[in-house]
Enzyme design. Structure first.
Site, PDB file in Angstrom:
ATOM      1  N   CYS A  20       0.652  -1.302   0.093  1.00  0.00           N
ATOM      2  CA  CYS A  20       0.008   0.083   0.018  1.00  0.00           C
ATOM      3  C   CYS A  20       0.923   1.374   0.035  1.00  0.00           C
ATOM      4  O   CYS A  20       1.964   1.214  -0.153  1.00  0.00           O
ATOM      5  CB  CYS A  20      -1.061  -0.072   1.325  1.00  0.00           C
ATOM      6  SG  CYS A  20      -0.148   0.150   2.879  1.00  0.00           S
ATOM      7  N   ALA A  21       0.154   2.452   0.331  1.00  0.00           N
ATOM      8  CA  ALA A  21       0.822   3.835   0.082  1.00  0.00           C
ATOM      9  C   ALA A  21       2.079   3.966   1.309  1.00  0.00           C
ATOM     10  O   ALA A  21       3.261   4.017   1.014  1.00  0.00           O
ATOM     11  CB  ALA A  21       0.264   4.719   0.043  1.00  0.00           C
TER      12      ALA A  21
END
Length: 376
Positions: free
Chosen positions: A73-74
């Site tokens: 994910c980020a």
């Protein structure tokens, strides 16, 4: 339930070793399509995190059981939660520590080769961003080329190798990433060299880098020869090191050529770009090892993780170097440009010293892939 973290360094090793892995990327689809972790033997599934809040059971048939599984994910928070859900469902899953932010910032040093008198040249591969920087070490002295903002990587590397950084060079005023050159110079007392034609608006002192300048590193007469090669920017400067290596900045890449438009002057600079590639570089030895400041794809990595090719090979195989018709070349360079890098104007102003963003803002400014090459 505790799940395993995988570091950016560990993922980089899998890229270099061409190991197989399955990546479940839980970012928004647009973010995934714009920029993702790339590897020759990687497989992917992109399912946004918010689509998994009710569980992961529906996607289990789409995830192979015979490959290592990495959730991305980020910033890592969402991937931890999804990895835990997968673990509870009976699947072994790791998450990328620090997320894509960590992937963007990781630098892997790889030795390129030796220089005269026992020195060594290293390439620092910013695997998630496609940036390449260099450290030359000779007789207790070091020079850094096209440094990223993660300056401690270079200073700690030099220290570990018993060297003091005495010179820092930028081949041009960068627009896709924030340079660490000035900061390294301030921290170490090194000279910071910039092409003066790119530095007309900078707010700080620098050492003007002129065509045919020679700089000595260490006591072994390591020769660094500056070669004016405009086109990506008006001041772009290449370096010939020991008549063996050619640092091309963003003028020439392994699979493409530099774009001339990041200052809004594509039509003005396309002629300079052609002259640099088709005349200035043509006068150099075909045996020079071309070391660019960026790569566009993991496919450009050699087996050891380095990115290079000889100049003669590029003249034989790089399409951008084999367009005889000037008008066709101009059309390629001005009509086949990728989107501008994220926040490129603010990045340029930061590298001029006109802006002083905090660390978090700098990270946001650099998010995404580099876009310094012409599409063919």
């Amino acid at each position: 339930m505790t799940v395993q973290a995988m570091t950016a360094q560990e993922v980089t090793k899998k890229v270099f070793d061409q190991e197989a892995m399955f990546i479940l990327d839980v970012r928004n689809t647009s973010d995934f399509e714009d920029w993702k972790i790339e590897g020759k033997s990687f497989q992917y599934l992109n399912i946004p995190y918010f689509d998994l809040l009710d569980g992961v059971e529906e996607i289990l048939p789409d995830i192979p059981t015979d490959l290592p599984l990495l959730v991305v994910c980020a910033k890592e928070g969402s991937s931890i939660m999804v990895a835990e859900m997968l673990s509870e469902a009976g699947r072994d899953a790791a998450y990328l520590q620090g997320g894509m932010r960590a992937w963007s910032e990781y630098l892997q040093p790889v030795k390129v080769g030796d220089v005269n008198g026992g020195g060594e040249l290293y390439q620092f591969v910013r695997i998630g961003k496609g940036c390449l920087s260099y450290v030359l070490i000779s007789d207790g002295e070091a020079a850094v080329f096209d440094a990223t903002r993660m300056t401690e990587v270079y200073t700690e590397f030099a220290k570990a190798n018993g060297a003091s950084i005495t010179h820092v060079f930028d081949t041009h005023l960068h627009a896709d990433h924030i340079s660490g050159g000035r900061r390294i110079a301030e921290e170490t007392g090194a000279l910071y060299w910039l092409p003066p034609k790119d530095a007309t608006e900078v707010t700080f002192a620098y050492q003007p880098l002129e065509d045919a300048d020679h700089v000595q590193i260490g006591h072994t007469q390591v020769d660094i020869h500056a070669l004016y090669s405009p086109g990506h920017t008006i001041g772009s400067t290449s370096f010939v090191i020991d008549e063996k290596y050619l640092l091309t900045g963003d003028i020439l890449f392994v699979d493409s050529i530099g774009r001339p438009d990041l200052a809004g002057l594509a039509e003005d600079w396309v002629g300079d770009l052609r002259e640099s590639l088709y005349q200035r570089y043509r006068q150099l030895s075909d045996e020079l090892v071309v070391l660019p400041a960026h790569f566009m794809s993991f496919k450009e990595l050699n087996e050891d993780g380095t990115v290079w090719q000889t100049l003669g090979h590029l003249y034989a195989h790089n399409h951008g170097l084999n367009i005889e018709d000037e008008e066709a070349f101009r059309k390629l360079v001005t009509e086949n440009l990728p989107p501008q890098p994220n926040a490129y104007q603010d990045i340029r102003k930061t590298n001029m010293g006109k802006l002083d963003p905090n660390e978090e803002d700098q990270r946001e400014m650099e998010i995404g892939p580099n876009r310094c090459a012409v599409r063919e």
